[in-house]
Design an enzyme around this catalytic site. Structure first.
Site, PDB file in Angstrom:
ATOM      1  CB  VAL A 156      -0.741  44.174  51.415  1.00  0.00           C
ATOM      2  CG1 VAL A 156      -1.295  44.542  52.776  1.00  0.00           C
ATOM      3  CG2 VAL A 156       0.762  44.407  51.380  1.00  0.00           C
ATOM      4  N   GLY A 157      -1.368  41.153  49.264  1.00  0.00           N
ATOM      5  CA  GLY A 157      -1.494  40.736  47.869  1.00  0.00           C
ATOM      6  C   GLY A 157      -2.916  40.996  47.403  1.00  0.00           C
ATOM      7  CG  ASN A 158      -4.381  38.882  44.066  1.00  0.00           C
ATOM      8  OD1 ASN A 158      -4.075  39.873  43.416  1.00  0.00           O
ATOM      9  ND2 ASN A 158      -3.965  37.668  43.750  1.00  0.00           N
ATOM     10  CB  VAL A 159      -7.120  38.336  50.001  1.00  0.00           C
ATOM     11  CG1 VAL A 159      -8.086  38.484  51.169  1.00  0.00           C
ATOM     12  CG2 VAL A 159      -7.597  37.235  49.060  1.00  0.00           C
ATOM     13  CE  LYS A 191      -8.913  21.868  45.836  1.00  0.00           C
ATOM     14  NZ  LYS A 191      -9.313  23.185  46.357  1.00  0.00           N
TER      15      LYS A 191
HETATM   16  P1  NAD Z   1      -1.320  36.721  46.920  1.00  0.00           P
HETATM   17  O1  NAD Z   1      -0.192  35.860  46.485  1.00  0.00           O
HETATM   18  O2  NAD Z   1      -1.888  37.706  45.961  1.00  0.00           O
HETATM   19  O3  NAD Z   1      -0.896  37.551  48.231  1.00  0.00           O
HETATM   20  C1  NAD Z   1      -0.149  37.011  49.263  1.00  0.00           C
HETATM   21  C2  NAD Z   1       0.760  38.122  49.792  1.00  0.00           C
HETATM   22  O4  NAD Z   1       1.450  37.621  50.937  1.00  0.00           O
HETATM   23  C3  NAD Z   1       1.825  38.571  48.804  1.00  0.00           C
HETATM   24  O5  NAD Z   1       1.861  39.980  48.748  1.00  0.00           O
HETATM   25  C4  NAD Z   1       3.118  37.996  49.388  1.00  0.00           C
HETATM   26  O6  NAD Z   1       4.261  38.805  49.102  1.00  0.00           O
HETATM   27  C5  NAD Z   1       2.796  37.997  50.862  1.00  0.00           C
HETATM   28  N1  NAD Z   1       3.577  37.040  51.656  1.00  0.00           N
HETATM   29  C6  NAD Z   1       4.029  35.822  51.306  1.00  0.00           C
HETATM   30  N2  NAD Z   1       4.708  35.253  52.333  1.00  0.00           N
HETATM   31  C7  NAD Z   1       4.661  36.148  53.339  1.00  0.00           C
HETATM   32  C8  NAD Z   1       5.182  36.143  54.660  1.00  0.00           C
HETATM   33  N3  NAD Z   1       5.885  35.109  55.132  1.00  0.00           N
HETATM   34  N4  NAD Z   1       4.951  37.236  55.431  1.00  0.00           N
HETATM   35  C9  NAD Z   1       4.262  38.290  54.963  1.00  0.00           C
HETATM   36  N5  NAD Z   1       3.763  38.346  53.718  1.00  0.00           N
HETATM   37  C10 NAD Z   1       3.955  37.293  52.923  1.00  0.00           C
HETATM   38  O7  NAD Z   1      -2.444  35.715  47.440  1.00  0.00           O
HETATM   39  P2  NAD Z   1      -3.992  36.026  47.726  1.00  0.00           P
HETATM   40  O8  NAD Z   1      -4.783  35.599  46.551  1.00  0.00           O
HETATM   41  O9  NAD Z   1      -4.128  37.397  48.254  1.00  0.00           O
HETATM   42  O10 NAD Z   1      -4.282  34.968  48.868  1.00  0.00           O
HETATM   43  C11 NAD Z   1      -3.809  35.180  50.181  1.00  0.00           C
HETATM   44  C12 NAD Z   1      -4.252  34.033  51.073  1.00  0.00           C
HETATM   45  O11 NAD Z   1      -5.687  33.945  51.073  1.00  0.00           O
HETATM   46  C13 NAD Z   1      -3.760  32.648  50.647  1.00  0.00           C
HETATM   47  O12 NAD Z   1      -3.558  31.871  51.803  1.00  0.00           O
HETATM   48  C14 NAD Z   1      -4.929  32.089  49.856  1.00  0.00           C
HETATM   49  O13 NAD Z   1      -4.931  30.686  49.845  1.00  0.00           O
HETATM   50  C15 NAD Z   1      -6.090  32.636  50.663  1.00  0.00           C
HETATM   51  N6  NAD Z   1      -7.352  32.737  49.912  1.00  0.00           N
HETATM   52  C16 NAD Z   1      -7.435  33.534  48.830  1.00  0.00           C
HETATM   53  C17 NAD Z   1      -8.636  33.651  48.140  1.00  0.00           C
HETATM   54  C18 NAD Z   1      -8.760  34.560  46.954  1.00  0.00           C
HETATM   55  O14 NAD Z   1      -9.899  34.858  46.565  1.00  0.00           O
HETATM   56  N7  NAD Z   1      -7.670  35.036  46.362  1.00  0.00           N
HETATM   57  C19 NAD Z   1      -9.766  32.919  48.566  1.00  0.00           C
HETATM   58  C20 NAD Z   1      -9.666  32.109  49.719  1.00  0.00           C
HETATM   59  C21 NAD Z   1      -8.437  32.032  50.373  1.00  0.00           C
END
Ligand code: NAD
Length: 357
Positions: A180-183, A80
């Protein structure tokens, strides 16, 4: 604690301090373990309160990457990097200077995007070194990792169902997704495609509207997520949400989602979940799809291959949960052991003599 004491407490191989005053660069690259392959891990940029905080963060995160890659069965070690500074002050020259430092490691460390670094920053690093992943899909990069991460989570959920109910079948099962963001959105799609019933919670009404319009389902308010009468809770938002406040509310027999650091305290909360007989898919095991995605980039990227590899998370999650049962430990501890055993076994490999010609 001296710097070498810190390195030995996390068992690091190498830490490189990089400075180039002409561009305002102050960075630290931590190579934790290269027994399985090059140390891959993202570069994050943060205005750390102190240099000590930056050192702690880079040591902790690089160690985590070693475990993640090892459990996922990848030929990768853990590393990292952190750039100390205000992300709004970043420049092309700063990232190019950083890229030159990465290059000096000759591939022992491979970088990627992380908190406050972007595809453009990776592009600037790439101008100075080939030891970088995460460039734009249009330039042969792996693009947005979220569909692959969610695909891995989907298969991890299937594995938990198989262990708990004897079948991985999702049709008719209820899954509650937090975030319900990206993942979370992609996960909802995959679950909807196979007939699962969906519940969601999010702090963003816009995100909730997008997912319900696309896949139907019901919205949960506040703590209703933790109390949901679902088969699976899938945390896909933020860390620390499994803690002494929320654990007493839990009714679902499975926790399996993509968010990082779901347990507020790995030991305390992992044990509390075991006592409640809740199957917890350790976050770094089930969300390894993102890492699998960038790993594929090193081999000449193909989205289809990355998706196939992410589907193997099914077997990994099953193995970790079953090992925990056999050894009477938590799934989080069992995942750590799987990683440590694989690293130790590969580390012991003998060099075999090959005659020339
Ligand atoms: P994102 O920001 O696109 O989505 C997160 C969602 O969570 C958003 O819609 C946000 O409004 C919501 N949110 C935030 N706080 C909240 C709460 N207290 N209660 C309910 N909803 C809440 O992020 P992402 O890329 O979807 O990642 C989500 C998680 O997965 C993160 O912890 C990230 O570290 C982890 N992750 C993501 C990836 C990836 O490929 N994007 C890979 C490994 C791990």
């Amino acid at each position: 604690m001296s710097i070498f004491e810190q390195l030995s407490s996390y068992d690091h191989e190498q830490v490189v301090f990089c400075r180039d005053e002409s561009v305002g660069l102050k960075a630290i690259i931590a190579v934790h373990n290269t027994s399985l392959g090059p140390a891959l891990g993202g570069t994050r940029m943060l205005d750390y309160p102190s240099e000590q905080d930056a050192i702690r963060d880079v040591l902790r995160l690089s160690r985590g990457m070693t475990y993640k890659a090892a459990v996922a069965g990848l030929d990768l070690g853990g590393g990292k990097a952190v750039i100390i500074g205000d992300p709004s002050m970043k420049t092309e020259a700063m990232f190019r200077a950083f890229g030159r430092f990465v290059d000096t490691l000759g591939g022992r460390y491979v970088t990627a995007e992380d908190m406050n670094t972007t595809v453009e920053d990776m592009g600037n690093i790439r101008r100075e070194t080939r030891w970088v992943t995460g460039s734009e899909a249009a330039h042969g990069g792996s693009g947005d990792p979220s569909p692959v991460t969610a695909w891995g989570v989907f298969h991890g959920i299937r594995a938990c169902l198989e262990v708990t109910y004897g079948s991985p079948e999702l049709a008719g099962r209820t899954v509650a997704i937090q975030g319900v963001g990206n993942v979370g959105f992609w996960l909802a799609k995959y679950l909807h495609d196979v007939g699962a019933k969906l519940l969601y919670t999010d702090v963003s009404n816009k995100r909730l509207a997008r997912v319900t319009e696309a896949f139907g389902g019901k919205v949960l308010e506040g703590d209703e997520f933790y109390r949901a009468e679902a088969d699976v809770l899938a945390p896909c938002a933020i860390g620390g949400i499994i803690n002494p406040r929320t654990i007493p509310m839990l009714r679902a027999p499975i926790i399996a989602g993509g968010a990082n650091n779901q347990l507020d305290d790995e030991k305390r909360d992992g044990e509390a979940l075991s006592q409640k007989n809740i199957s917890y898919a350790p976050d770094y095991v089930i969300n390894a799809g993102g890492l699998i995605n960038v790993y594929s980039e090193l081999k000449g990227y193909g989205r289809e291959k990355a998706m196939q590899d992410a589907a193997n998370i099914f077997d990994t999650v099953k193995r970790v949960i079953n090992k925990a049962k056999v050894e009477g430990t938590t799934t989080a501890m069992s995942a750590n052991r799987v990683a440590e055993e694989r690293i130790a076994a590969v580390h012991r490999l003998k060099r075999v003599y090959l005659p020339k010609g």
